[in-house]
Design an enzyme around this catalytic site. Structure first.
Site, PDB file in Angstrom:
ATOM      1  N   GLU A 275      53.052 -25.902  -0.135  1.00 21.89           N
ATOM      2  CA  GLU A 275      53.401 -25.919  -1.558  1.00 21.89           C
ATOM      3  C   GLU A 275      54.733 -26.635  -1.779  1.00 21.89           C
ATOM      4  O   GLU A 275      55.689 -26.430  -1.023  1.00 21.89           O
ATOM      5  CB  GLU A 275      53.507 -24.483  -2.084  1.00 21.89           C
ATOM      6  CG  GLU A 275      52.197 -23.725  -1.998  1.00 21.89           C
ATOM      7  CD  GLU A 275      52.219 -22.384  -2.728  1.00 21.89           C
ATOM      8  OE1 GLU A 275      51.154 -21.966  -3.190  1.00 21.89           O
ATOM      9  OE2 GLU A 275      53.297 -21.768  -2.834  1.00 21.89           O
ATOM     10  N   ARG A 292      46.342 -19.643   5.049  1.00 18.24           N
ATOM     11  CA  ARG A 292      45.040 -18.997   4.808  1.00 18.24           C
ATOM     12  C   ARG A 292      44.247 -19.885   3.855  1.00 18.24           C
ATOM     13  O   ARG A 292      44.759 -20.874   3.361  1.00 18.24           O
ATOM     14  CB  ARG A 292      45.262 -17.650   4.116  1.00 18.24           C
ATOM     15  CG  ARG A 292      46.117 -17.808   2.871  1.00 18.24           C
ATOM     16  CD  ARG A 292      46.176 -16.553   2.031  1.00 18.24           C
ATOM     17  NE  ARG A 292      47.328 -16.545   1.147  1.00 18.24           N
ATOM     18  CZ  ARG A 292      47.433 -17.171  -0.004  1.00 18.24           C
ATOM     19  NH1 ARG A 292      46.434 -17.910  -0.450  1.00 18.24           N
ATOM     20  NH2 ARG A 292      48.530 -17.107  -0.734  1.00 18.24           N
TER      21      ARG A 292
END
Ligand code: ADP
Length: 450
Positions: A275, A292
């Site tokens: 991110e 994940r």
């Protein structure tokens, strides 16, 4: 390849994993808490095992119970979904030591990336730009004040173990820094049993752009382009799309390469997300890695045609990626909206209960990932996500038009949902022009200055 897999999760992601297994001819064992007993998606698994009461600590977060279910179900691997135990390195270790493969990254990379402060250090080592901030954890108030003066307000206090927007406080002056430090520590201590915090410069009006990566156990890592997830409320995403609107191609390339460098440095495999925040000058800064599968992964599946959950399973079974970077296309425009059982008119307060009417949209260009239907009772115990509605069209304008239609068709009764606010957003000129940032919903719809 595995013959039988257990899904250690619930709701739409449990169903998503069940479907991936079925597509691959793999048998699948579901688990459920008392609150989810009788949920229709459980019938699609080959076996469903009760693992305890509604409270997550005694069911979906309870490692011994999940391992027992895996042994009863005689599975070779566990898919953790997202949330719950998905980023718990200890759980991955327990699974592997019981000779059950954990469908996710290696423990060591999870440990390193799971701590935001450690991940920051790793990013710096991989020459990936990070948000300016403290070199390490902040232990003394005086140190925080000194650093805040050097960087200039506003600053963001972040919990090293944070997630889901918890343990995060914006400080605009010395007073709010002092109170913010105490409350962020307290919140992180009670949520993550780790009260350590650090400081970052607060980037004003940033866009949230993340890069999907995928690696195998043979050292191959590719990216699957970016998703823009700028539309958030309380630091939680509501709308996600790919490609990112108004993102210059050179910046996209740099972002994607930075993400690959970072996960390679961590010795990572499986699916993951890096991110970043992008400021108004298109400078980007790494914020964290999600080790994940993410809620918004179908956006990437639509634009690349690659099934990420199947890929996770293949990687866990030791297969090599069947494609290289050059083989991965990016076509068209995909947008996802999150339909949550929440009341947007009451500050997004959860709205659990029985769904009395459920008429979802259909037709060209639509994908709906959901585990609910009419008569389903949304339990109050878990995340409020009830459906992910996606559209896929050749252009972003067409995708927005299709989403407007889909949202107007969507009819739900019995619970409050985010559909009304999503309808407003898809009629919003600023959104259509791609001119929104992470504070947009709060500023525009919740009338709160940020
Ligand atoms: P969490 O793990 O709790 O979700 P993140 O670090 O991923 O926390 O940040 C969540 C959101 O918070 C980001 O998408 C962004 O909106 C905001 N945010 C995080 N760091 C900063 C920053 N330095 N400046 C401004 N906003 C930030």
């Amino acid at each position: 390849m595995f013959q039988r897999i257990l899904v250690a999760n619930r709701g739409e992601i449990a169903l998503r994993v069940i479907r991936a297994c079925k597509d691959m001819g793999i048998e699948v064992v579901a688990v459920f808490s008392e609150a989810d007993r009788g949920a229709p998606y459980l019938a699609l698994a080959d076996q469903a095992i009760c693992i305890g009461p509604a409270v997550a600590a005694e069911s979906y977060l309870n490692i011994p119970r999940i391992i027992s279910a895996a042994e009863i179900g005689d599975v070779q691997a566990i898919h953790p979904g997202y949330g719950f135990l998905s980023e718990n390195a200890h759980f991955a270790e327990v699974c592997r030591s019981c000779k059950i493969e954990f469908i996710g990254p290696p423990e060591q990379a999870m440990r390193q990336l799971g701590n935001k402060n450690e991940a920051r250090k790793l990013a710096m080592a991989a020459k990936v730009p990070v948000v300016p901030g403290s070199e390490g954890l902040i232990t003394e108030e005086g140190e925080a004040l000194k650093l805040a003066h050097e960087m200039g307000y506003p600053v963001l206090i972040k919990a090293a173990a944070g997630g889901g927007g918890r343990g995060m406080r914006v400080a605009h002056n010395d007073i709010s820094l002092k109170t913010g430090l105490a409350s962020a520590r307290q919140e992180a201590e009670s949520a993550f049993k780790d009260g350590s915090v650090y400081l970052e410069k607060y980037i004003e009006h940033p866009r949230h752009v993340e890069v999907q990566v995928l690696g195998d156990r043979h050292g191959n890592v590719v990216h699957l382009y970016e998703r823009d997830c700028s539309l958030q409320r309380r630091h939680q995403k509501l709308v996600e799309e790919s490609p990112g609107p108004n993102l210059p191609d050179s910046v996209r390339q740099e972002l994607c390469q930075a993400a690959v460098r970072l996960v390679k440095t961590a010795g990572y495999y499986s699916a993951g997300t890096c991110e970043f925040l992008v400021d108004k000058n298109n400078r980007f800064y790494f914020i964290e890695v999600n080790a994940r599968i993410q809620v918004e992964h179908p956006v990437t599946e639509l634009v690349t045609g690659i099934d990420l959950v199947q890929q996770q399973i293949r990687v866990a079974a030791g297969e090599k990626l069947a494609f290289t970077q050059a083989d991965i296309p990016h076509r068209g425009s995909a947008i996802e909206v999150r339909i949550n059982a929440e009341d947007p008119a009451a500050g997004f307060r959860p709205s659990p209960g029985v769904i009395t009417a459920w008429r979802p949209p259909g037709g060209p260009g639509i994908r709906l990932d959901t585990h609910v239907s009419a008569g389903y009772r949304v339990p109050p115990n878990y995340d409020s996500l009830v459906a992910k509605l996606l559209v896929y069209r050749p252009t972003r304008d067409q995708a927005i038009d299709t989403m407007r239609r889909a949202l107007s068709e969507f009819h739900v009764e019995g619970i409050k949902t985010t559909i009304p606010i999503l309808r407003d957003i898809f009629n919003d000129i600023a959104f259509r022009e791609g001119k929104v940032d992470t504070t947009y919903i709060e500023r525009t719809y919740l009338k709160k200055e940020t």
